[in-house]
Structure formats: C-alpha cells, structure tokens
Design a protein around this motif. Structure first.
Motif, PDB file in Angstrom:
ATOM      1  N   GLN A   9     -30.005 -62.701  33.564  1.00  0.00           N
ATOM      2  CA  GLN A   9     -29.572 -64.008  33.064  1.00  0.00           C
ATOM      3  C   GLN A   9     -28.349 -63.895  32.178  1.00  0.00           C
ATOM      4  OE1 GLN A   9     -32.970 -65.678  31.089  1.00  0.00           O
ATOM      5  NE2 GLN A   9     -33.928 -66.271  33.033  1.00  0.00           N
ATOM      6  N   ILE A  10     -28.285 -62.794  31.451  1.00  0.00           N
ATOM      7  CA  ILE A  10     -27.151 -62.669  30.534  1.00  0.00           C
ATOM      8  C   ILE A  10     -26.097 -61.725  31.103  1.00  0.00           C
ATOM      9  CG2 ILE A  10     -28.458 -63.294  28.455  1.00  0.00           C
ATOM     10  CD1 ILE A  10     -28.692 -60.322  27.819  1.00  0.00           C
ATOM     11  N   GLY A  11     -26.091 -61.603  32.417  1.00  0.00           N
ATOM     12  CA  GLY A  11     -24.965 -60.941  33.086  1.00  0.00           C
ATOM     13  C   GLY A  11     -25.113 -59.458  33.326  1.00  0.00           C
ATOM     14  N   GLY A  12     -26.244 -58.888  32.931  1.00  0.00           N
ATOM     15  CA  GLY A  12     -26.426 -57.455  33.147  1.00  0.00           C
ATOM     16  C   GLY A  12     -27.085 -57.173  34.480  1.00  0.00           C
ATOM     17  N   SER A  13     -27.203 -55.919  34.804  1.00  0.00           N
ATOM     18  CA  SER A  13     -27.970 -55.557  36.000  1.00  0.00           C
ATOM     19  C   SER A  13     -28.456 -54.125  35.844  1.00  0.00           C
ATOM     20  CB  SER A  13     -27.111 -55.677  37.260  1.00  0.00           C
ATOM     21  OG  SER A  13     -26.017 -54.805  37.174  1.00  0.00           O
ATOM     22  N   LEU A  14     -29.488 -53.803  36.584  1.00  0.00           N
ATOM     23  CA  LEU A  14     -29.984 -52.429  36.596  1.00  0.00           C
ATOM     24  C   LEU A  14     -29.156 -51.644  37.599  1.00  0.00           C
ATOM     25  CD1 LEU A  14     -33.849 -52.999  36.727  1.00  0.00           C
ATOM     26  CD2 LEU A  14     -32.489 -52.281  34.752  1.00  0.00           C
ATOM     27  N   PRO A  15     -29.076 -50.337  37.391  1.00  0.00           N
ATOM     28  CA  PRO A  15     -28.429 -49.542  38.437  1.00  0.00           C
ATOM     29  C   PRO A  15     -29.241 -49.648  39.718  1.00  0.00           C
ATOM     30  CG  PRO A  15     -29.482 -48.107  36.825  1.00  0.00           C
ATOM     31  CD  PRO A  15     -29.585 -49.501  36.290  1.00  0.00           C
ATOM     32  N   ARG A  16     -28.559 -49.675  40.836  1.00  0.00           N
ATOM     33  CA  ARG A  16     -29.285 -49.726  42.112  1.00  0.00           C
ATOM     34  C   ARG A  16     -30.029 -48.419  42.360  1.00  0.00           C
ATOM     35  NH1 ARG A  16     -31.411 -53.084  44.331  1.00  0.00           N
ATOM     36  NH2 ARG A  16     -29.736 -54.433  45.019  1.00  0.00           N
ATOM     37  N   GLY A  17     -29.333 -47.306  42.061  1.00  0.00           N
ATOM     38  CA  GLY A  17     -29.951 -46.015  42.342  1.00  0.00           C
ATOM     39  C   GLY A  17     -29.713 -45.009  41.236  1.00  0.00           C
ATOM     40  N   LEU A  18     -30.700 -44.102  41.071  1.00  0.00           N
ATOM     41  CA  LEU A  18     -30.578 -43.015  40.106  1.00  0.00           C
ATOM     42  C   LEU A  18     -30.689 -41.702  40.853  1.00  0.00           C
ATOM     43  CD1 LEU A  18     -31.836 -45.468  38.435  1.00  0.00           C
ATOM     44  CD2 LEU A  18     -32.741 -43.738  36.923  1.00  0.00           C
ATOM     45  N   LEU A  19     -29.964 -40.715  40.362  1.00  0.00           N
ATOM     46  CA  LEU A  19     -30.073 -39.381  40.931  1.00  0.00           C
ATOM     47  C   LEU A  19     -30.566 -38.436  39.849  1.00  0.00           C
ATOM     48  CD1 LEU A  19     -29.400 -37.824  43.570  1.00  0.00           C
ATOM     49  CD2 LEU A  19     -27.251 -37.165  42.479  1.00  0.00           C
ATOM     50  N   PHE A  20     -31.741 -37.867  40.070  1.00  0.00           N
ATOM     51  CA  PHE A  20     -32.274 -36.845  39.161  1.00  0.00           C
ATOM     52  C   PHE A  20     -31.906 -35.500  39.760  1.00  0.00           C
ATOM     53  CE2 PHE A  20     -36.181 -39.421  37.432  1.00  0.00           C
ATOM     54  CZ  PHE A  20     -35.300 -40.353  36.884  1.00  0.00           C
ATOM     55  N   TYR A  21     -31.231 -34.661  38.992  1.00  0.00           N
ATOM     56  CA  TYR A  21     -30.784 -33.426  39.632  1.00  0.00           C
ATOM     57  C   TYR A  21     -31.009 -32.185  38.786  1.00  0.00           C
ATOM     58  CZ  TYR A  21     -26.421 -33.742  36.868  1.00  0.00           C
ATOM     59  OH  TYR A  21     -25.496 -33.803  35.873  1.00  0.00           O
ATOM     60  N   GLU A  22     -30.972 -31.070  39.486  1.00  0.00           N
ATOM     61  CA  GLU A  22     -31.025 -29.688  39.015  1.00  0.00           C
ATOM     62  C   GLU A  22     -32.389 -29.015  39.075  1.00  0.00           C
ATOM     63  OE1 GLU A  22     -27.364 -27.888  37.863  1.00  0.00           O
ATOM     64  OE2 GLU A  22     -27.917 -28.766  39.786  1.00  0.00           O
ATOM     65  N   PRO A  23     -32.641 -27.935  38.305  1.00  0.00           N
ATOM     66  CA  PRO A  23     -33.557 -26.897  38.788  1.00  0.00           C
ATOM     67  C   PRO A  23     -34.970 -27.367  39.133  1.00  0.00           C
ATOM     68  CG  PRO A  23     -32.585 -26.245  36.681  1.00  0.00           C
ATOM     69  CD  PRO A  23     -32.224 -27.672  36.909  1.00  0.00           C
ATOM     70  N   PRO A  24     -35.619 -26.634  40.028  1.00  0.00           N
ATOM     71  CA  PRO A  24     -37.006 -26.908  40.382  1.00  0.00           C
ATOM     72  C   PRO A  24     -37.913 -26.840  39.152  1.00  0.00           C
ATOM     73  CG  PRO A  24     -36.121 -25.153  41.770  1.00  0.00           C
ATOM     74  CD  PRO A  24     -35.076 -25.469  40.755  1.00  0.00           C
ATOM     75  N   GLY A  25     -38.927 -27.671  39.158  1.00  0.00           N
ATOM     76  CA  GLY A  25     -39.959 -27.544  38.136  1.00  0.00           C
ATOM     77  C   GLY A  25     -39.572 -28.062  36.767  1.00  0.00           C
ATOM     78  N   THR A  26     -38.527 -28.882  36.695  1.00  0.00           N
ATOM     79  CA  THR A  26     -38.102 -29.392  35.388  1.00  0.00           C
ATOM     80  C   THR A  26     -38.587 -30.806  35.132  1.00  0.00           C
ATOM     81  OG1 THR A  26     -35.981 -29.875  36.437  1.00  0.00           O
ATOM     82  CG2 THR A  26     -36.099 -27.902  35.067  1.00  0.00           C
ATOM     83  N   GLY A  27     -39.420 -31.347  36.021  1.00  0.00           N
ATOM     84  CA  GLY A  27     -40.059 -32.628  35.727  1.00  0.00           C
ATOM     85  C   GLY A  27     -39.433 -33.842  36.394  1.00  0.00           C
ATOM     86  N   LYS A  28     -38.645 -33.634  37.427  1.00  0.00           N
ATOM     87  CA  LYS A  28     -37.988 -34.780  38.060  1.00  0.00           C
ATOM     88  C   LYS A  28     -38.994 -35.732  38.693  1.00  0.00           C
ATOM     89  CE  LYS A  28     -35.410 -32.039  40.564  1.00  0.00           C
ATOM     90  NZ  LYS A  28     -35.747 -30.733  39.961  1.00  0.00           N
ATOM     91  N   THR A  29     -39.898 -35.161  39.472  1.00  0.00           N
ATOM     92  CA  THR A  29     -40.895 -35.995  40.139  1.00  0.00           C
ATOM     93  C   THR A  29     -41.791 -36.681  39.104  1.00  0.00           C
ATOM     94  OG1 THR A  29     -40.860 -34.510  42.029  1.00  0.00           O
ATOM     95  CG2 THR A  29     -42.757 -35.966  41.831  1.00  0.00           C
TER      96      THR A  29
END
Ligand SMILES: Nc1ncnc2c1ncn2[C@@H]1O[C@H](COP(=O)(O)OP(=O)(O)OP(=O)(O)O)[C@@H](O)[C@H]1O
Ligand SMILES: [Mg+2]
Length: 228
Positions: A9-29
């Motif tokens: 309503q006040i002109g903002g928006s959420l990002p359409r997409g996010l990219l979580f990146y880098e090493p395995p096992g760091t909590g992305k999922t």
C-alpha cells in the motif's frame, strides 16, 4: 513478509526471489523453513533434481503456491538449474523458471521463491538480477567463538545426567571442527556420543572422551580430512 499488504500500500514490495548460497551444512534449508514459519507463509519444497526429473512438477508447485498464498517456494540444490545458461545443458528449464518468476504476478506479491546453492561461482547473470533471485544471502561457517559455544552447549546437552565429559573433549572438538559447518559439528558429536554409549553398555563406563571425538571425526569427516 507478515505485513506484505501494508508494505505494498505504501509503495514497497518484497523481493520476488532470494538466493541462499555457499557451503554445505550451513543452515540454508533450515533457514528457509524457519523463514516460512516465522512469517506465517506456507512452505513448499522442491529441488533442482526434482524439477529436472519432472519438469511439470514446477508448474504444479507454482500453481499450488498461488492457491494457498502467502507461500514460499523453496528450490533446494538449485545449482544446476540456475547455472550460467551458456555452459549449461538445462537452459530450457532455467528459462522456464525465470519466466515463472517474471510472470508470477497476482494482486499482491506474496509468493516468494527461495533457491539454495552450494556453488555461487557461476550463476546465470540473468537469474540473479532484479525481479528474479535478486536478494542474495551468504551463509557461512561459524566463527571460532560461535562454534565453540555451539559445541559446548551440544556436548553438555548430551552429557547431562548420562556421561562424564572428560577433560579435553571440547578442545578436541575444536581441533577437528575449526572452519567447518554446524552440520559437521552435529555429525561429529553424534558419532562421539555413539562411541561413548557403546562403551557405557559394554564396559559400564559412562564417559565422553577426547578420543571418541577423534575417532568420530575420522569416521564422519573422512572424505574431506584424509591425512588429518
Ligand atoms: N547456524 C546453524 N544453527 C543451528 N543449526 C544449524 C546451523 N547450520 C546448520 N545447522 C544444522 O545443520 C544441519 C544441516 O543444515 P541445512 O540442511 O539447513 O544446511 P544446508 O546449508 O541446507 O546444507 P546443504 O547445502 O548441504 O543442503 C541441520 O540439521 C541444521 O539444524
Ligand atoms: Mg540444504
């Protein structure tokens, strides 16, 4: 995310997409699931491999998300499908996903795409620009002090009321785990406790020892620490 209607309503928006990146096992999922939970969004999960195996599943999950919005569509292990299309043999699928992101209109932007990748080296430039996976979040292994706190808490949690934590156990954990992800710490500690549990049953000695940690590290970190 909780206030997406007001935000817009006040002109903002959420990002359409996010990219979580880098090493395995760091909590992305884990972080993607927590984000959905904390913001009251439904969580729909797919993976690069799923989409490759059944391309139609992509459209299905997108449709499902717009039916139950607000929702997060999480694409785990997205390395291949977001790789630079110039060098990729799945470019048509990448196109299809980007087209969905561009077109995922709706009145309010309350379907968010989160992709996780272990190799940020070569993402498709067009995939990470504005309106697509524009918001990049780097995950990293913990700092030494944070790792030490995590290891200490986790060991004490396992030991409490069950095992004596022999001197040097935490230090040994730090030796074998420095620079590694929390998932590695979990794996080493779980395996060290297994060894202690076996000893407790076999010899009736309830201790977690530094040697349990070393042996656990050799078992669960084997592939990466050959020679250590
Ligand atoms: N920062 C953290 N705090 C607490 N637990 C963590 C953290 N990072 C990872 N973990 C734990 O480690 C395990 C692996 O985490 P997760 O699967 O989210 O990692 P990932 O980055 O998605 O890994 P991969 O790239 O291999 O898919 C989970 O059980 C999670 O609870
Ligand atoms: Mg993961």
């Amino acid at each position: 995310m909780r206030e997406v209607h007001r935000l817009e309503q006040i002109g903002g928006s959420l990002p359409r997409g996010l990219l979580f990146y880098e090493p395995p096992g760091t909590g992305k999922t884990q972080a993607a699931m927590a984000l959905a939970k904390a913001s009251g969004y439904a969580f729909l999960k797919t993976s690069g491999a799923d989409i490759l195996a059944r391309p139609d599943s992509w459209e299905r999950i997108v449709r499902e998300a717009s039916d139950i919005r607000p929702a997060i569509i999480f694409i785990d292990e997205a390395d291949d499908i977001l790789a630079d299309r110039q060098y990729s043999n799945v470019a048509p699928l990448t196109n299809r996903i980007l087209t969905t992101l561009d077109g995922a209109g709706g009145r309010v932007r309350d379907v968010i795409f989160v992709a996780a990748t272990n190799h940020y080296g070569r993402p498709d430039a067009a995939a990470v620009r504005g309106g697509r996976f524009s918001e990049k979040v780097r995950f990293d292994v913990p700092e030494r002090a944070d790792l030490e706190r995590y290891v200490t808490e986790t060991l004490f949690k396992f030991a409490r009321g069950r095992y004596v934590l022999k001197q040097g156990t935490i230090g040994r954990c730090m030796d074998v785990l420095a620079g590694r992800a929390i998932a590695d710490a979990d794996a080493v500690i779980a395996e060290a406790v297994n060894r202690a549990a076996t000893r407790a049953i076999r010899d009736n000695i309830a201790e977690i020892r530094p040697l349990d940690v070393s042996a656990a590290a050799r078992t669960v970190l084997a592939s990466e620490t050959a020679g250590a």
